[in-house]
Motif scaffolding. Structure first.
Motif, PDB file in Angstrom:
ATOM      1  N   GLU B 104      26.455 -53.311  -7.693  1.00 52.18           N
ATOM      2  CA  GLU B 104      25.849 -52.677  -8.866  1.00 52.18           C
ATOM      3  C   GLU B 104      25.069 -51.416  -8.502  1.00 52.18           C
ATOM      4  O   GLU B 104      24.663 -50.659  -9.382  1.00 52.18           O
ATOM      5  CB  GLU B 104      24.975 -53.673  -9.632  1.00 52.18           C
ATOM      6  CG  GLU B 104      23.756 -54.181  -8.900  1.00 52.18           C
ATOM      7  CD  GLU B 104      23.999 -55.419  -8.044  1.00 52.18           C
ATOM      8  OE1 GLU B 104      25.057 -55.501  -7.394  1.00 52.18           O
ATOM      9  OE2 GLU B 104      23.107 -56.290  -8.010  1.00 52.18           O
ATOM     10  N   TYR B 105      24.877 -51.154  -7.208  1.00 46.39           N
ATOM     11  CA  TYR B 105      24.174 -49.935  -6.766  1.00 46.39           C
ATOM     12  C   TYR B 105      25.142 -48.894  -6.197  1.00 46.39           C
ATOM     13  O   TYR B 105      24.733 -47.909  -5.599  1.00 46.39           O
ATOM     14  CB  TYR B 105      23.111 -50.299  -5.716  1.00 46.39           C
ATOM     15  CG  TYR B 105      21.995 -51.153  -6.263  1.00 46.39           C
ATOM     16  CD1 TYR B 105      20.908 -50.568  -6.919  1.00 46.39           C
ATOM     17  CD2 TYR B 105      22.018 -52.533  -6.147  1.00 46.39           C
ATOM     18  CE1 TYR B 105      19.885 -51.339  -7.445  1.00 46.39           C
ATOM     19  CE2 TYR B 105      20.991 -53.325  -6.679  1.00 46.39           C
ATOM     20  CZ  TYR B 105      19.939 -52.718  -7.319  1.00 46.39           C
ATOM     21  OH  TYR B 105      18.934 -53.482  -7.840  1.00 46.39           O
ATOM     22  N   GLN B 106      26.440 -49.119  -6.398  1.00 44.80           N
ATOM     23  CA  GLN B 106      27.464 -48.253  -5.803  1.00 44.80           C
ATOM     24  C   GLN B 106      27.623 -46.932  -6.543  1.00 44.80           C
ATOM     25  O   GLN B 106      27.582 -46.885  -7.772  1.00 44.80           O
ATOM     26  CB  GLN B 106      28.803 -48.998  -5.804  1.00 44.80           C
ATOM     27  CG  GLN B 106      29.944 -48.258  -5.128  1.00 44.80           C
ATOM     28  CD  GLN B 106      31.231 -49.090  -5.082  1.00 44.80           C
ATOM     29  OE1 GLN B 106      31.791 -49.288  -4.031  1.00 44.80           O
ATOM     30  NE2 GLN B 106      31.705 -49.573  -6.220  1.00 44.80           N
ATOM     31  N   GLY B 107      27.782 -45.855  -5.784  1.00 49.25           N
ATOM     32  CA  GLY B 107      28.177 -44.567  -6.326  1.00 49.25           C
ATOM     33  C   GLY B 107      29.582 -44.262  -5.820  1.00 49.25           C
ATOM     34  O   GLY B 107      30.556 -44.809  -6.319  1.00 49.25           O
ATOM     35  N   PRO B 108      29.720 -43.423  -4.783  1.00 41.95           N
ATOM     36  CA  PRO B 108      31.029 -43.189  -4.177  1.00 41.95           C
ATOM     37  C   PRO B 108      31.564 -44.474  -3.538  1.00 41.95           C
ATOM     38  O   PRO B 108      30.796 -45.418  -3.301  1.00 41.95           O
ATOM     39  CB  PRO B 108      30.744 -42.136  -3.096  1.00 41.95           C
ATOM     40  CG  PRO B 108      29.463 -41.495  -3.498  1.00 41.95           C
ATOM     41  CD  PRO B 108      28.670 -42.580  -4.175  1.00 41.95           C
ATOM     42  N   PRO B 109      32.860 -44.531  -3.233  1.00 35.90           N
ATOM     43  CA  PRO B 109      33.455 -45.764  -2.693  1.00 35.90           C
ATOM     44  C   PRO B 109      32.686 -46.311  -1.488  1.00 35.90           C
ATOM     45  O   PRO B 109      32.515 -45.620  -0.486  1.00 35.90           O
ATOM     46  CB  PRO B 109      34.873 -45.332  -2.308  1.00 35.90           C
ATOM     47  CG  PRO B 109      35.182 -44.217  -3.232  1.00 35.90           C
ATOM     48  CD  PRO B 109      33.878 -43.482  -3.415  1.00 35.90           C
ATOM     49  N   ALA B 110      32.208 -47.554  -1.618  1.00 37.50           N
ATOM     50  CA  ALA B 110      31.514 -48.285  -0.549  1.00 37.50           C
ATOM     51  C   ALA B 110      30.138 -47.701  -0.207  1.00 37.50           C
ATOM     52  O   ALA B 110      29.519 -48.113   0.778  1.00 37.50           O
ATOM     53  CB  ALA B 110      32.369 -48.407   0.710  1.00 37.50           C
ATOM     54  N   CYS B 111      29.675 -46.753  -1.002  1.00 35.46           N
ATOM     55  CA  CYS B 111      28.392 -46.084  -0.722  1.00 35.46           C
ATOM     56  C   CYS B 111      27.382 -46.333  -1.841  1.00 35.46           C
ATOM     57  O   CYS B 111      27.742 -46.454  -3.012  1.00 35.46           O
ATOM     58  CB  CYS B 111      28.590 -44.570  -0.609  1.00 35.46           C
ATOM     59  SG  CYS B 111      29.675 -44.087   0.733  1.00 35.46           S
ATOM     60  N   VAL B 112      26.111 -46.356  -1.467  1.00 35.86           N
ATOM     61  CA  VAL B 112      25.038 -46.429  -2.451  1.00 35.86           C
ATOM     62  C   VAL B 112      25.022 -45.126  -3.267  1.00 35.86           C
ATOM     63  O   VAL B 112      25.214 -44.035  -2.715  1.00 35.86           O
ATOM     64  CB  VAL B 112      23.677 -46.632  -1.745  1.00 35.86           C
ATOM     65  CG1 VAL B 112      22.524 -46.626  -2.749  1.00 35.86           C
ATOM     66  CG2 VAL B 112      23.683 -47.950  -0.953  1.00 35.86           C
ATOM     67  N   HIS B 113      24.803 -45.259  -4.576  1.00 29.73           N
ATOM     68  CA  HIS B 113      24.702 -44.105  -5.476  1.00 29.73           C
ATOM     69  C   HIS B 113      23.592 -43.169  -4.971  1.00 29.73           C
ATOM     70  O   HIS B 113      22.498 -43.627  -4.627  1.00 29.73           O
ATOM     71  CB  HIS B 113      24.352 -44.626  -6.873  1.00 29.73           C
ATOM     72  CG  HIS B 113      24.439 -43.614  -7.982  1.00 29.73           C
ATOM     73  ND1 HIS B 113      23.517 -42.611  -8.132  1.00 29.73           N
ATOM     74  CD2 HIS B 113      25.326 -43.460  -8.977  1.00 29.73           C
ATOM     75  CE1 HIS B 113      23.844 -41.882  -9.192  1.00 29.73           C
ATOM     76  NE2 HIS B 113      24.943 -42.380  -9.722  1.00 29.73           N
ATOM     77  N   GLY B 114      23.882 -41.867  -4.928  1.00 30.37           N
ATOM     78  CA  GLY B 114      22.894 -40.914  -4.427  1.00 30.37           C
ATOM     79  C   GLY B 114      21.576 -40.975  -5.186  1.00 30.37           C
ATOM     80  O   GLY B 114      20.497 -40.815  -4.603  1.00 30.37           O
ATOM     81  N   GLY B 115      21.646 -41.217  -6.479  1.00 27.71           N
ATOM     82  CA  GLY B 115      20.430 -41.322  -7.276  1.00 27.71           C
ATOM     83  C   GLY B 115      19.623 -42.570  -6.941  1.00 27.71           C
ATOM     84  O   GLY B 115      18.395 -42.568  -7.038  1.00 27.71           O
ATOM     85  N   VAL B 116      20.310 -43.629  -6.537  1.00 24.84           N
ATOM     86  CA  VAL B 116      19.604 -44.852  -6.131  1.00 24.84           C
ATOM     87  C   VAL B 116      18.849 -44.603  -4.826  1.00 24.84           C
ATOM     88  O   VAL B 116      17.721 -45.070  -4.652  1.00 24.84           O
ATOM     89  CB  VAL B 116      20.593 -46.029  -5.996  1.00 24.84           C
ATOM     90  CG1 VAL B 116      19.928 -47.229  -5.344  1.00 24.84           C
ATOM     91  CG2 VAL B 116      21.157 -46.411  -7.362  1.00 24.84           C
ATOM     92  N   VAL B 117      19.449 -43.830  -3.925  1.00 23.95           N
ATOM     93  CA  VAL B 117      18.754 -43.450  -2.685  1.00 23.95           C
ATOM     94  C   VAL B 117      17.459 -42.709  -3.027  1.00 23.95           C
ATOM     95  O   VAL B 117      16.386 -43.004  -2.475  1.00 23.95           O
ATOM     96  CB  VAL B 117      19.671 -42.588  -1.792  1.00 23.95           C
ATOM     97  CG1 VAL B 117      18.891 -41.959  -0.640  1.00 23.95           C
ATOM     98  CG2 VAL B 117      20.841 -43.417  -1.262  1.00 23.95           C
ATOM     99  N   ALA B 118      17.541 -41.788  -3.977  1.00 26.77           N
ATOM    100  CA  ALA B 118      16.341 -41.044  -4.399  1.00 26.77           C
ATOM    101  C   ALA B 118      15.310 -41.976  -5.032  1.00 26.77           C
ATOM    102  O   ALA B 118      14.099 -41.846  -4.785  1.00 26.77           O
ATOM    103  CB  ALA B 118      16.733 -39.942  -5.384  1.00 26.77           C
ATOM    104  N   LEU B 119      15.778 -42.915  -5.828  1.00 30.83           N
ATOM    105  CA  LEU B 119      14.892 -43.902  -6.456  1.00 30.83           C
ATOM    106  C   LEU B 119      14.129 -44.699  -5.396  1.00 30.83           C
ATOM    107  O   LEU B 119      12.906 -44.879  -5.486  1.00 30.83           O
ATOM    108  CB  LEU B 119      15.726 -44.836  -7.340  1.00 30.83           C
ATOM    109  CG  LEU B 119      15.063 -46.086  -7.909  1.00 30.83           C
ATOM    110  CD1 LEU B 119      13.914 -45.740  -8.843  1.00 30.83           C
ATOM    111  CD2 LEU B 119      16.099 -46.943  -8.657  1.00 30.83           C
TER     112      LEU B 119
END
Lengths: 206, 206
Positions: B104-119
């Motif tokens: 549920e935190y995925q952005g690009p394939p197999a990666c954490v969403h960039g916005g979640v990293v910022a969060l």
């Protein structure tokens, strides 16, 4: 009976119920004993865990149909983390979304969490890039907070691709409540390289 | 029977069940008919909505006891948006958190969403500031993405206050998977001014 992979409506309805419960828990005060309803939720979670495909199968599912939007943590109707925001594409290529965020998105008193503001910007800039034809991985995201972003009030967020040079893309965004500017953002993105192509190939067996 | 305001355990247990369901829905494929379980969730949501205090009462509740952590979208055990992350304070003042993020935190394939990293960064820098004695509102947050941040693998995130000048505070953070650096962040914060004090006073009736 198996849920068909294209039964989006069933999954959306389930997630919408989770979203209704989610909206009540931050600062939650309930004039009832939470025990019985928690037990019913526990049994629902048990049942869903028992019936769920494996994480690997689900991971493949999220990419098999390039069905990014429905699973996104910001825009995904199938993702209980998302508000969700639906974006409109304006004639000049600007993505524009409207959203009102509840208590679960709160940081400082009565304000949206600063990290949530950054999360929304990364999503809207990503969508703007996608619609401009150049989806990219975020290389940097700079957010400037210009005035408090309120919860429980309508917000408008916009994003627009401003420059491209080969695989490199620059985009800008703004967040407003009414006619007050709350925050702006600048993002730099690079089109996916080998690692992402490899991930997608591995996940989808393609 | 009313839930007592200090019955944290009851609320946490309820939220944990929501979190279990949340973890299954991104890319969700279930070998069962979702209809009956969705109906049970709908009735649970109906019941909780009927029993919930008003948004205004809950808003006051989130600040009455300065109980920020439990409601935070990143650290809050009472907030279904949060993974949650629990942070440890190291001897040098660094906040350090460990977390593994699901689909549920995925952005690009197999990666954490960039916005979640910022969060996550905004939260860890905020916690570092709090423990250094100078909580502030985010003025800017700059995140540099240095390599893909994986989902489904353990991550370590750190934050540390590096400079203070009166009401102004600068902090830095880093996010790692194993010995690979995924992202870094720099934040600039200013201690709350009149607007926030007024919000808090209004919300708590103080």
């Amino acid at each position: 009976m198996d849920r068909q992979p294209d039964d989006e409506a069933g999954l959306y309805d389930l997630v919408e119920q989770v979203r209704r419960i989610r909206a009540l828990t931050a600062g939650g005060v309930f004039h009832t004993d939470l025990g019985p309803v928690t037990e019913r939720l526990r049994r629902a979670a048990d049942e869903l865990e028992a019936a769920s495909a494996t994480p690997e199968e689900r991971q493949a599912e999220t990419w098999a149909n390039r069905d990014y939007i429905r699973n996104c943590p910001v825009t995904g109707r199938g993702n209980p983390l998302s508000p969700p925001i639906e974006f409109d594409l304006l004639a000049d290529g600007t993505m524009r979304g409207e959203v009102t965020l509840g208590l679960e998105y709160q940081g400082p008193p009565a304000c949206v969490h600063g990290g949530v503001v950054a999360l929304l910007f990364d999503a809207v800039l990503g969508r703007a890039n996608f619609h401009a034809g150049h989806t990219g991985m975020t290389v940097y995201l700079d957010v400037d907070y210009r005035s408090p972003t309120p919860i429980l009030e309508p917000l408008v967020i916009t994003g627009r691709q401003v420059h491209r040079d080969g695989r490199k893309v620059w985009s800008e965004g703004a967040l407003w409540t009414g006619d007050r500017l709350c925050a702006t953002a600048e993002g730099f993105f690079v089109l996916p390289g080998d690692l992402l192509r490899e991930n997608r190939r591995r996940l989808t067996g393609g």
